[in-house]
Each structure stands twice: as C-alpha cells, then as structure tokens.
Scaffold this motif. Sequence first.
Motif, short mmCIF file in Angstrom:
data_model
loop_
_atom_site.label_atom_id
_atom_site.label_comp_id
_atom_site.label_asym_id
_atom_site.label_seq_id
_atom_site.Cartn_x
_atom_site.Cartn_y
_atom_site.Cartn_z
N ARG A 88 19.30 -7.89 -48.80
CA ARG A 88 18.74 -9.11 -48.20
C ARG A 88 19.73 -9.61 -47.15
O ARG A 88 20.93 -9.65 -47.40
N ARG A 89 19.23 -10.02 -45.99
CA ARG A 89 20.05 -10.61 -44.93
C ARG A 89 19.44 -11.93 -44.52
O ARG A 89 18.27 -11.98 -44.16
N GLU A 90 20.24 -12.99 -44.56
CA GLU A 90 19.74 -14.31 -44.17
C GLU A 90 20.49 -14.89 -42.99
O GLU A 90 20.19 -15.98 -42.57
N PHE A 91 21.49 -14.20 -42.47
CA PHE A 91 22.18 -14.71 -41.30
C PHE A 91 21.20 -14.71 -40.14
O PHE A 91 20.52 -13.72 -39.88
N SER A 92 21.11 -15.84 -39.46
CA SER A 92 20.16 -15.97 -38.37
C SER A 92 20.92 -16.03 -37.05
O SER A 92 21.89 -16.77 -36.91
N TYR A 93 20.49 -15.26 -36.10
CA TYR A 93 21.10 -15.24 -34.79
C TYR A 93 20.03 -15.53 -33.77
O TYR A 93 18.99 -14.89 -33.74
N SER A 94 20.28 -16.52 -32.94
CA SER A 94 19.26 -16.91 -31.99
C SER A 94 19.91 -17.33 -30.68
O SER A 94 21.12 -17.49 -30.60
N ASN A 95 19.09 -17.53 -29.70
CA ASN A 95 19.55 -17.99 -28.39
C ASN A 95 19.21 -19.45 -28.22
O ASN A 95 18.23 -19.94 -28.78
N TYR A 96 20.00 -20.14 -27.42
CA TYR A 96 19.81 -21.55 -27.16
C TYR A 96 19.98 -21.78 -25.67
O TYR A 96 20.88 -21.24 -25.05
N GLU A 97 19.08 -22.56 -25.11
CA GLU A 97 19.22 -22.94 -23.71
C GLU A 97 18.67 -24.35 -23.54
O GLU A 97 17.58 -24.66 -24.04
N GLN A 98 19.43 -25.19 -22.87
CA GLN A 98 19.04 -26.58 -22.69
C GLN A 98 19.49 -27.03 -21.30
O GLN A 98 20.54 -26.63 -20.82
N SER A 99 18.68 -27.88 -20.70
CA SER A 99 19.02 -28.46 -19.41
C SER A 99 19.24 -29.95 -19.60
O SER A 99 18.45 -30.61 -20.27
N TYR A 100 20.31 -30.48 -19.05
CA TYR A 100 20.68 -31.88 -19.19
C TYR A 100 20.71 -32.55 -17.82
O TYR A 100 21.29 -32.01 -16.88
#
Length: 141
Positions: A88-100
Amino acid sequence: MLPVMFKNSWFPTVFDDFMSNDFMPRAYTTAPAVNVKEDEKSYLMEVAAPGIKKEFCRVSINDDGNLNIAIENKLEHKESEKKHHYLRREFSYSNYEQSYTLPDDVDKEHISAKVENGVLFVTLPKMCKEEQKLSRMIEIG
C-alpha cells in the motif's frame, strides 16, 4: 444483546448504490499554506513545501503583473531493492500553481526567492516612496 448486521458484498442494496461515490475520482490534494508578513521595506511570502527541492519551484511575473508560484513534485520511482515491494502507498505527490495579485507598491524588478527547510520564501521589496505611482484627481478650474 445488540443486533448484528451482515453485509452481503455480492448483493449491494439500493441504498449502498445511491450513497456510493466510487464513480468519482478521489482528490487528496491540498494547496500549501501561505503566510505573508510585512515590514517597512518589503513583504515576505512563506509557502509551505515540505521536502521540496528548489529545482521543482518556479516563481515568475506574468504579463498582467501578477506573481505566479508553481511547485512541481516529481517522484522518481527507483526499484533499487528487489527484496521488498509496497502493499500500500499513501504518499501523495501533486503539482501546485497559484497566481497572486501584487500590491501596487511592490518593486517587481527586485523580487527574490529561496527554498529553506521545506519553505519557499518569496521576498517582495517595496518601492521607495519617491518611486511610487501617485494617482489623484486633478480639480478643473
């Protein structure tokens, strides 16, 4: 004595079918926490990015003059040890992008950024008072 409920897994009930969300994709992503501090000379943004390397962060100014922050988690799967495998693998890897949207008094030419101890620091220096754009109404006489 408490009643015992059995669930027959091969014959789901109408209620189970109605309440099931298995057809929907699961999203376990969250946006990183962002702190913003201000002093007389600058604003300081602190973006929580635990375990991230500076190579995976991008900070830029777009054509509209907004600050863009992008963090790309890149996971390299290496099978160096063949003795073990994950059940079982629960580590989550995702991308994030935000404009301020930046305040008007930010000197966009001198913004700097660094990654330290799992935090992306973005320093937004303020323009000197004489450099600030002053807008006002001109009275017509």
